[in-house]
Design a protein around this motif. Sequence first.
Motif: not given
Length: 169
Positions: A71-88
């Motif tokens: 769960e911690s790893i998945m949460k970390e992955a979700d947070e990382r995705i949220a920071k990279l919300v750029d469409e490029n």
Amino acid sequence: MDSILQLLDVMEDILDSSSAVPFTGKVMVDKDELLEIITDIRLKLPNEIKQSKWVIEERNKILIDAQKEAESIMKEADERIAKLVDENEITKRAYEQAEEIIEHAKENSKQMRLGAIDYADEILSLVENNIKQALEKIHKETSELENSLGQTINTIYENRQELKGNTQK
């Protein structure tokens, strides 16, 4: 006395050192002494069961820890995705990396869970085999004792009958 196996060894020693009954291949034993050892064995059995419960609890703790880590790893992955919300291109690579991390986390979690289950199963199997062996040994020893005592009673009865027959002549 530390364990059931030691108590069984004591029972064997008692049987080995007991006085032989002439012409029968049987031995005389102190019934109270053997009953006391059997009582001790019965009291020790719950400890073996407690050990197996401890193994199950430890397995559950390992599984819970593995789940928390996943769960911690998945949460970390979700947070990382949220920071990279750029469409490029960076966003596209981020989504790919996030998927890899999630898959990796799932695989790690699965491997940890399977390892914990295998470990717990192995320990439980050992405990089960020890308890089975102890129970078989107890059954064998008590069965032999019961047979021996039954034969001794028969011999005594026959001797009494023989004595009664001699006094009537």
